[in-house]
Design an enzyme around this catalytic site. Structure first.
Site, PDB file in Angstrom:
ATOM      1  N   LYS A 174       1.014  -0.935  -0.308  1.00  0.00           N
ATOM      2  CA  LYS A 174       0.354  -0.255   0.207  1.00  0.00           C
ATOM      3  C   LYS A 174       0.597   1.238   0.355  1.00  0.00           C
ATOM      4  O   LYS A 174       1.312   1.560   0.684  1.00  0.00           O
ATOM      5  CB  LYS A 174      -1.726  -0.052   1.199  1.00  0.00           C
ATOM      6  CG  LYS A 174      -2.078   0.668   0.768  1.00  0.00           C
ATOM      7  CD  LYS A 174      -2.260   2.016   2.120  1.00  0.00           C
ATOM      8  CE  LYS A 174      -1.753   2.640   2.483  1.00  0.00           C
ATOM      9  NZ  LYS A 174      -2.402   3.887   1.631  1.00  0.00           N
ATOM     10  N   GLU A 249      10.139   3.063  10.655  1.00  0.00           N
ATOM     11  CA  GLU A 249      10.530   3.283  10.615  1.00  0.00           C
ATOM     12  C   GLU A 249      10.403   5.139  10.293  1.00  0.00           C
ATOM     13  O   GLU A 249       9.286   4.849  10.458  1.00  0.00           O
ATOM     14  CB  GLU A 249      11.264   4.004   9.231  1.00  0.00           C
ATOM     15  CG  GLU A 249      12.562   2.384   8.932  1.00  0.00           C
ATOM     16  CD  GLU A 249      13.806   2.238  10.195  1.00  0.00           C
ATOM     17  OE1 GLU A 249      14.052   3.458  10.388  1.00  0.00           O
ATOM     18  OE2 GLU A 249      14.162   1.308  10.620  1.00  0.00           O
ATOM     19  N   CYS A 283      13.317  11.971   6.231  1.00  0.00           N
ATOM     20  CA  CYS A 283      12.911  11.605   7.620  1.00  0.00           C
ATOM     21  C   CYS A 283      15.132  12.020   8.525  1.00  0.00           C
ATOM     22  O   CYS A 283      15.346  11.666   9.902  1.00  0.00           O
ATOM     23  CB  CYS A 283      13.056  10.374   8.309  1.00  0.00           C
ATOM     24  SG  CYS A 283      13.894   8.986   7.621  1.00  0.00           S
ATOM     25  N   GLU A 382       9.103  17.020  14.563  1.00  0.00           N
ATOM     26  CA  GLU A 382       9.575  16.195  13.109  1.00  0.00           C
ATOM     27  C   GLU A 382       8.308  17.586  12.872  1.00  0.00           C
ATOM     28  O   GLU A 382       7.655  17.235  12.853  1.00  0.00           O
ATOM     29  CB  GLU A 382       9.851  15.375  12.875  1.00  0.00           C
ATOM     30  CG  GLU A 382      10.198  15.035  11.483  1.00  0.00           C
ATOM     31  CD  GLU A 382       9.289  14.065  11.476  1.00  0.00           C
ATOM     32  OE1 GLU A 382       9.062  13.031  11.241  1.00  0.00           O
ATOM     33  OE2 GLU A 382      10.621  13.296  10.702  1.00  0.00           O
TER      34      GLU A 382
HETATM   35  P1  NDP Z   1       1.584   8.960   7.892  1.00  0.00           P
HETATM   36  O1  NDP Z   1       2.224   7.820   9.011  1.00  0.00           O
HETATM   37  O2  NDP Z   1       0.127   9.393   8.038  1.00  0.00           O
HETATM   38  O3  NDP Z   1       1.290   7.563   6.372  1.00  0.00           O
HETATM   39  C1  NDP Z   1       2.177   6.700   6.501  1.00  0.00           C
HETATM   40  C2  NDP Z   1       1.576   5.686   5.230  1.00  0.00           C
HETATM   41  O4  NDP Z   1       1.052   5.016   6.495  1.00  0.00           O
HETATM   42  C3  NDP Z   1       0.889   5.821   4.979  1.00  0.00           C
HETATM   43  O5  NDP Z   1       1.041   5.433   3.327  1.00  0.00           O
HETATM   44  C4  NDP Z   1      -0.661   6.345   4.892  1.00  0.00           C
HETATM   45  O6  NDP Z   1      -1.426   6.020   4.118  1.00  0.00           O
HETATM   46  C5  NDP Z   1      -0.574   4.650   5.975  1.00  0.00           C
HETATM   47  N1  NDP Z   1      -1.520   4.987   7.065  1.00  0.00           N
HETATM   48  C6  NDP Z   1      -1.941   6.177   7.632  1.00  0.00           C
HETATM   49  N2  NDP Z   1      -2.747   6.223   8.293  1.00  0.00           N
HETATM   50  C7  NDP Z   1      -2.723   4.296   8.987  1.00  0.00           C
HETATM   51  C8  NDP Z   1      -3.470   3.578   9.297  1.00  0.00           C
HETATM   52  N3  NDP Z   1      -4.823   3.999  10.742  1.00  0.00           N
HETATM   53  N4  NDP Z   1      -3.524   2.184   9.114  1.00  0.00           N
HETATM   54  C9  NDP Z   1      -2.478   1.525   8.091  1.00  0.00           C
HETATM   55  N5  NDP Z   1      -1.323   2.826   7.696  1.00  0.00           N
HETATM   56  C10 NDP Z   1      -2.025   4.033   8.367  1.00  0.00           C
HETATM   57  O7  NDP Z   1       2.077  10.225   7.409  1.00  0.00           O
HETATM   58  P2  NDP Z   1       2.567  10.815   5.728  1.00  0.00           P
HETATM   59  O8  NDP Z   1       2.697  10.369   4.957  1.00  0.00           O
HETATM   60  O9  NDP Z   1       0.404  11.607   6.239  1.00  0.00           O
HETATM   61  O10 NDP Z   1       2.540  12.358   6.850  1.00  0.00           O
HETATM   62  C11 NDP Z   1       2.361  13.061   8.076  1.00  0.00           C
HETATM   63  C12 NDP Z   1       3.312  13.272   8.784  1.00  0.00           C
HETATM   64  O11 NDP Z   1       4.578  11.745   8.597  1.00  0.00           O
HETATM   65  C13 NDP Z   1       4.717  13.497   7.871  1.00  0.00           C
HETATM   66  O12 NDP Z   1       4.534  15.564   7.625  1.00  0.00           O
HETATM   67  C14 NDP Z   1       6.195  13.511   8.533  1.00  0.00           C
HETATM   68  O13 NDP Z   1       5.785  14.430   9.549  1.00  0.00           O
HETATM   69  C15 NDP Z   1       5.713  12.529   8.844  1.00  0.00           C
HETATM   70  N6  NDP Z   1       6.478  11.388   8.066  1.00  0.00           N
HETATM   71  C16 NDP Z   1       7.579  11.458   8.293  1.00  0.00           C
HETATM   72  C17 NDP Z   1       8.745  10.053   7.625  1.00  0.00           C
HETATM   73  C18 NDP Z   1       9.519   9.861   7.597  1.00  0.00           C
HETATM   74  O14 NDP Z   1      10.672   9.300   6.603  1.00  0.00           O
HETATM   75  N7  NDP Z   1      10.118   9.626   9.340  1.00  0.00           N
HETATM   76  C19 NDP Z   1       7.594   9.756   6.106  1.00  0.00           C
HETATM   77  C20 NDP Z   1       6.678  10.364   6.094  1.00  0.00           C
HETATM   78  C21 NDP Z   1       5.959  11.312   6.700  1.00  0.00           C
HETATM   79  P3  NDP Z   1      -1.917   7.092   3.333  1.00  0.00           P
HETATM   80  O15 NDP Z   1      -1.143   8.216   2.919  1.00  0.00           O
HETATM   81  O16 NDP Z   1      -3.684   6.820   2.697  1.00  0.00           O
HETATM   82  O17 NDP Z   1      -2.741   8.877   5.011  1.00  0.00           O
END
Ligand code: NDP
Length: 480
Positions: A174, A249, A283, A382
């Site tokens: 996903k 991660e 990240c 973050e």
């Molecule tokens: P999320 O943690 O919300 O999403 C990451 C993945 O998890 C996406 O594929 C998302 O789907 C999915 N997801 C969301 N909710 C659920 C759930 N309840 N159960 C299972 N899977 C789920 O991060 P975002 O991409 O929305 O980014 C938000 C914040 O996260 C950023 O502003 C940043 O601070 C942080 N982030 C950190 C990263 C890192 O590498 N450390 C990478 C990306 C984001 P969907 O896209 O459909 O919501």
């Protein structure tokens, strides 16, 4: 021109869904990258079942053929890196050179794991009992759920899917809703490389629907997730509750320590690269620049001069250093943190303003705070945008203490010409990865990636350490 519709891939078939999501270019929101089928609960369950059904045969699939499939995928990704890089830059907003580099990375990862398929070594030991041998082997885990974020639309899926397949697992993938195009292209390549039906399933759709089912289904043996801390924590709780294996991660608040003896040019390049490139949406980005007094003012002055020359613009335009923020939500988050920083008493020395460009997009000038302190929210949470804060330390020991004073522990960097300080920092930085005279962001693909404290959970990713998550160990006793 009709917008192209991209379908999910379930049990060896491309299948459409009742709802679709529109993928837009953050450099130009009127540019539609494509429309993507949104899997529902039923389709997600079907994908999990397809992966379950395909597992026994894939686990026993001839090794050479498994390796060949990954090698073919690697070759196609590398051959198409410019075109796929265009697509990635268009949907995510990192600059074209960064995007091409990311695609090449994905190709290299598949090449690495094509080799790893053939290096599945075990161990053979004498038993403590006479006449008995002990063999330790690794077997695939089963069905792996892979949930990825938007900031590396092809490299993160690659570094999870490649080892999962290499070690004989089947996959339900996903991708993040914001970046389905690169994910779709990757799956298309793997399918054409010869994966049998059901081995890799693509379910684009909402985290709360598709992600939730992957996380809670007892048919999914392991979940590998990259994303935010809040989502990661809730996923871990759910997977562990049903005794599944989980790897997370999550975020970082990575420090870059700059000591008095540092080479100023190296310090500035590490800070600019680590804090602002890829729009700070990594990240591993260095968001805390911890500087000792002897170099502080020179460093701040040089950063300001360097930032004035940085060009923010369309991700696909030649000469752009920093592309747009990924979407409106993230832009609002970044702007709200910039306000918080000012309200907390840090001084906004440069940037932090929304910019207008030729096309309507989410442009933000890179923001540099000075006079920040490590207790401020901009130094603790973050932000995930082009925002960094300079924190003055009394001396190296104080800098190290500040660097470690965080809930995160992904990467920590130091810029110094002192072997003594570099060695001390390597030993005492509480982080999974340490950089000396290098930006905190920018890692190799053949060595472990991951952090400590609130940044990561479970076994490391990448390189041969990936086997820790994607395999399970069997100990066999043989009385010959
Ligand atoms: P999320 O943690 O919300 O999403 C990451 C993945 O998890 C996406 O594929 C998302 O789907 C999915 N997801 C969301 N909710 C659920 C759930 N309840 N159960 C299972 N899977 C789920 O991060 P975002 O991409 O929305 O980014 C938000 C914040 O996260 C950023 O502003 C940043 O601070 C942080 N982030 C950190 C990263 C890192 O590498 N450390 C990478 C990306 C984001 P969907 O896209 O459909 O919501």
């Amino acid at each position: 021109m009709r917008t192209q519709l991209f379908k999910n891939y379930i049990g060896g078939q491309w299948v459409s869904a009742e709802s679709v999501s529109t993928n837009r270019n953050p450099s130009n929101i009127n540019d539609i990258v494509g429309e993507f089928s949104q899997a529902d609960l039923g389709q997600t369950k079907a994908a999990i079942q397809a992966a379950r059904d395909a597992f026994p045969a894939w686990a026993m699939f001839p090794m050479q053929e498994r390796s060949n499939i990954l090698a073919r995928a690697s070759a196609e990704i590398l051959a198409r890196k410019d075109e796929l890089g265009q697509l990635l830059a268009r949907e995510e907003g990192k600059t074209l050179p960064e995007a091409i580099g990311e695609v090449a990375r994905a190709g290299q990862i598949f090449g690495f794991f094509a080799g790893e398929v053939l290096r599945m070594a075990g161990e053979k030991l004498p038993s403590v009992r006479a006449g008995v041998d002990v063999e330790i082997t690794r077997e695939p885990l089963g069905v792996i759920g892979i949930i990825t974020p938007w900031n590396f639309p092809i490299a993160i899926p690659a570094w999870k899917i490649a080892p999962a397949l290499a070690y004989g697992n089947t996959v339900v993938f996903k991708p993040a809703e914001l970046v389905p195009a690169s994910a779709w292209a990757l799956v298309d390549i793997l399918v054409r490389a010869g994966l049998p039906a059901g081995v890799l399933n693509l379910v684009m759709g909402r985290g709360s629907v598709v992600g939730e089912e992957i996380v809670t289904s007892r048919e999914v043996d392991g979940v590998s997730f990259t994303g935010s801390v809040a989502t990661g924590q809730s996923i871990a709780a759910k997977v562990v509750a049903r005794m599944g294996k989980v790897q997370l991660e999550m975020g970082g608040k990575n420090p870059l320590v700059i000591t008095d003896d540092a080479d100023l040019d190296v310090a500035v390049e590490c800070a600019i690269q680590g804090s602002y490139f890829s729009t700070g949406q990594r990240c591993t980005a260095s968001s805390r620049l911890i500087v000792t007094p002897g170099i502080h003012d020179r460093f701040v002055q040089a950063m300001q001069a360097r930032l004035s020359a940085v060009k923010v613009g369309d991700a696909l335009a030649t000469g752009t250093d920093i592309g747009p923020v990924v979407d409106q939500n993230q832009l609002e988050t970044d702007l709200s943190y910039i306000n918080i920083g000012v309200e907390e008493g840090a001084r906004l020395l440069h940037g932090g303003e929304r910019l207008q460009r030729q096309h309507d997009g989410f442009y933000l000038s890179p923001a540099l705070f000075v006079d920040a302190d490590n207790t401020m929210r901009i130094a603790r949470e973050e932000i995930f945008g082009p925002v960094a804060a300079v924190i003055r330390a009394n001396d190296y020991e104080h800098a190290l203490e500040l660097a470690n004073d965080t809930q995160f522990g992904l990467c920590a960097g130091i810029v110094t010409t002192s072997l003594k300080l570099a060695t001390h920092f390597k030993r005492h930085a509480q982080a999974g990865m340490v950089m000396v005279n290098l930006a905190t962001a920018g890692v190799d693909y053949h060595v472990p990636f991951g952090g400590r404290k609130g940044s990561s959970y479970g076994p490391r990713e990448q390189g041969r350490y990936a086997a820790e998550f994607y395999t399970t160990v069997k100990t066999a006793y043989v009385n010959a």
